[in-house]
Design an enzyme around this catalytic site. Structure first.
Site, PDB file in Angstrom:
ATOM      1  N   HIS A 148    -124.107  23.045 -36.705  1.00 52.53           N
ATOM      2  CA  HIS A 148    -124.777  24.034 -37.569  1.00 52.53           C
ATOM      3  C   HIS A 148    -125.008  23.551 -38.987  1.00 52.53           C
ATOM      4  O   HIS A 148    -125.637  24.244 -39.789  1.00 52.53           O
ATOM      5  CB  HIS A 148    -123.993  25.351 -37.594  1.00 52.53           C
TER       6      HIS A 148
HETATM    7  C1  UD1 Z   1    -122.401  29.337 -43.485  1.00 51.41           C
HETATM    8  C2  UD1 Z   1    -121.667  28.492 -44.514  1.00 51.41           C
HETATM    9  C3  UD1 Z   1    -120.994  27.329 -43.814  1.00 51.41           C
HETATM   10  C4  UD1 Z   1    -120.109  27.807 -42.692  1.00 51.41           C
HETATM   11  C5  UD1 Z   1    -120.950  28.652 -41.744  1.00 51.41           C
HETATM   12  C6  UD1 Z   1    -120.108  29.182 -40.610  1.00 51.41           C
HETATM   13  C7  UD1 Z   1    -122.695  28.409 -46.752  1.00 51.41           C
HETATM   14  C8  UD1 Z   1    -123.389  27.530 -47.707  1.00 51.41           C
HETATM   15  N1  UD1 Z   1    -122.583  27.928 -45.498  1.00 51.41           N
HETATM   16  O1  UD1 Z   1    -123.440  28.544 -42.952  1.00 51.41           O
HETATM   17  O2  UD1 Z   1    -120.173  26.655 -44.743  1.00 51.41           O
HETATM   18  O3  UD1 Z   1    -119.568  26.687 -42.010  1.00 51.41           O
HETATM   19  O4  UD1 Z   1    -121.502  29.749 -42.493  1.00 51.41           O
HETATM   20  O5  UD1 Z   1    -120.911  29.716 -39.607  1.00 51.41           O
HETATM   21  O6  UD1 Z   1    -122.274  29.480 -47.117  1.00 51.41           O
HETATM   22  N2  UD1 Z   1    -127.969  33.827 -39.372  1.00 51.41           N
HETATM   23  C9  UD1 Z   1    -128.089  34.788 -38.391  1.00 51.41           C
HETATM   24  N3  UD1 Z   1    -127.077  35.683 -38.245  1.00 51.41           N
HETATM   25  C10 UD1 Z   1    -125.974  35.667 -39.023  1.00 51.41           C
HETATM   26  C11 UD1 Z   1    -125.865  34.698 -40.025  1.00 51.41           C
HETATM   27  C12 UD1 Z   1    -126.866  33.782 -40.185  1.00 51.41           C
HETATM   28  O7  UD1 Z   1    -129.059  34.825 -37.662  1.00 51.41           O
HETATM   29  O8  UD1 Z   1    -125.088  36.519 -38.810  1.00 51.41           O
HETATM   30  C13 UD1 Z   1    -129.035  32.812 -39.516  1.00 51.41           C
HETATM   31  C14 UD1 Z   1    -130.048  33.136 -40.555  1.00 51.41           C
HETATM   32  O9  UD1 Z   1    -131.281  32.731 -40.102  1.00 51.41           O
HETATM   33  C15 UD1 Z   1    -129.651  32.287 -41.730  1.00 51.41           C
HETATM   34  C16 UD1 Z   1    -129.005  31.093 -41.068  1.00 51.41           C
HETATM   35  O10 UD1 Z   1    -128.431  31.589 -39.868  1.00 51.41           O
HETATM   36  O11 UD1 Z   1    -130.740  31.933 -42.526  1.00 51.41           O
HETATM   37  C17 UD1 Z   1    -127.948  30.449 -41.902  1.00 51.41           C
HETATM   38  O12 UD1 Z   1    -126.970  31.405 -42.336  1.00 51.41           O
HETATM   39  P1  UD1 Z   1    -126.184  31.187 -43.712  1.00 51.41           P
HETATM   40  O13 UD1 Z   1    -125.192  32.268 -43.898  1.00 51.41           O
HETATM   41  O14 UD1 Z   1    -127.144  30.927 -44.811  1.00 51.41           O
HETATM   42  O15 UD1 Z   1    -125.431  29.815 -43.502  1.00 51.41           O
HETATM   43  P2  UD1 Z   1    -124.697  29.215 -42.227  1.00 51.41           P
HETATM   44  O16 UD1 Z   1    -125.533  28.112 -41.694  1.00 51.41           O
HETATM   45  O17 UD1 Z   1    -124.237  30.272 -41.276  1.00 51.41           O
END
Ligand code: UD1
Length: 383
Positions: free
Chosen positions: A216
């Site tokens: 991820h």
């Molecule tokens: C975040 C953390 C990372 C951690 C990870 C655990 C930061 C910078 N990164 O990354 O350190 O290891 O969480 O999972 O804070 N999305 C969904 N549903 C959700 C959450 C996210 O669909 O419940 C999708 C969205 O399209 C979003 C993307 O995932 O844009 C990324 O989510 P985001 O919270 O920005 O970062 P993670 O990659 O999850």
């Protein structure tokens, strides 16, 4: 006669791995200081049930008192939006708030620490001092800045102290308490879901031996070329060991965009949705080999004694390599394949490495954090 209000700590959670860290701390604080008032705030950075709500339930954690429902966005948007929504909440609580506790290295960790510190409320950081040395990782920026803003810094591995001292943090603020995520692991392992049952739930038979894959990190999944090259290596490996692949939403978006999803039909790679904590524990425990770019999984595999290949060029958790079962494999397919084959041919010991449990990964990190926190809060109040 005026009575003093109880000590009051605000605890922040945001993303899935934060919950495994905060749950045992909340329990330890409740045991050690029943009169301590705790407000639990969820920024809502993770909002899918599998990434958030179900994890609260699996860990027996109470529902948050406050939810900011911030959702996703670019780093600047997400960080700014958390700060914008958190500031009024903090201000409303502040007259009776003694400190704010944040965990890990996600955007919410930094955003809330920054708001609290600027409003003059002490910040306590759990999992301080981890450094990959790689500032292209958003989490590394979050770690560096959160530690600078924190009053108390709780470290999970011994080497973190030197990182903090090098950055000018006063030694008396650093407390080596061990790994609180391993507290959750030890508590929940007896309830881990059997791999066969998990696979059946998603319509698959469980292979007798399997590898577990998670990806991820933006550096691995936001670039379609990098993701394709990693998945080609995984496709080759799946010829020797079937792979189970719970797919993070960020990764799924890129797989769909690039059409790489098709690879799963031609190879022994089983795509799965994001899994619950107890399902994940069961799959990790039963895996012959884990391949991941997650931070927490590097630690959990070390605690479980399961070989792990980290698909990155570095790790902020060096103890998992120096003492545990982890090997930093990089992202070159040939290197990953060579390391994976060595593990498969050496009866599960990567490069002959057996791995041992690092110091203070004993299931009692939360007790140590709670004891230090309560004593410190009392000292600050002069009680
Ligand atoms: C975040 C953390 C990372 C951690 C990870 C655990 C930061 C910078 N990164 O990354 O350190 O290891 O969480 O999972 O804070 N999305 C969904 N549903 C959700 C959450 C996210 O669909 O419940 C999708 C969205 O399209 C979003 C993307 O995932 O844009 C990324 O989510 P985001 O919270 O920005 O970062 P993670 O990659 O999850």
């Amino acid at each position: 006669m005026s009575t003093r209000p109880p000590l009051h700590l605000l605890c922040v959670v945001a993303a899935r791995p934060n919950l495994m860290k905060m749950a045992p701390i909340l329990a330890a604080l409740a045991r050690q200081a029943p009169s301590l008032r705790i407000t639990l705030l969820d920024t809502g950075q993770h909002y899918d049930p599998a990434m958030s709500g179900q994890v609260f339930t699996a860990l027996g954690m109470r529902a948050p008192d406050i939810s900011l429902d911030v959702g996703s966005g670019s780093h600047a948007q997400q960080t700014a939006e958390i700060m914008r929504r958190y500031e009024p909440v903090h201000l409303a609580l502040q007259p009776r708030l003694d400190a704010v506790m944040v965990v890990g290295d996600v955007n919410s960790t930094l955003a809330c620490a920054l708001v609290a510190a600027k409003l003059g409320t002490p910040v306590l950081h759990v999992e301080a001092g981890l450094r990959s040395g790689d500032r292209s990782m958003p989490e590394e920026i979050n770690r560096l800045l959160t530690d600078q803003l924190s009053e108390l810094l709780f470290t999970s591995e011994a080497g973190a102290r030197a990182n903090l001292l090098r950055e000018g943090i006063a030694p008396e603020r650093i407390h080596f308490v061990g790994n609180v995520m391993i507290d959750s692991l030890r508590q929940q392992l007896p309830r881990a879901a059997p791999p066969g049952a998990t696979l059946l739930d998603y319509g698959h038979a469980c292979p007798p031996a399997y590898g577990l894959l998670t990806l991820h990190r933006p550096s691995n999944v936001d670039d379609g070329g990098r993701l394709a090259s990693l998945l080609q290596a995984m496709a080759e490996l799946s010829g020797e060991l079937p792979l189970l692949f719970p797919i993070h939403p960020r990764t799924l978006a890129m797989l769909r965009k690039t059409g790489l999803e098709q690879l799963f039909e031609q190879h022994a790679i089983v795509p799965l949705p994001p899994l619950g904590y107890l399902e994940m524990l069961g799959l990790m425990q039963g895996a012959r080999l884990v391949l991941t770019d997650s931070g927490g999984i590097q630690e959990e595999t070390t605690a479980l004694g399961v070989p792990c290949l980290t698909l990155r060029d570095n790790t902020e958790r060096p103890v998992t390599v120096d003492e545990g079962t982890n090997t930093v494999a990089g992202t070159e397919p040939e290197t990953i394949m060579a390391l994976a084959r060595a593990i498969l041919q050496s009866d599960g010991q990567p490069g002959g490495k057996r791995g041992r449990i690092p110091e203070y990964w004993d299931g009692h990190a939360a007790d140590r954090i709670a004891a230090i926190t309560v004593q410190w809060l009392q000292q600050c109040r002069g009680t």
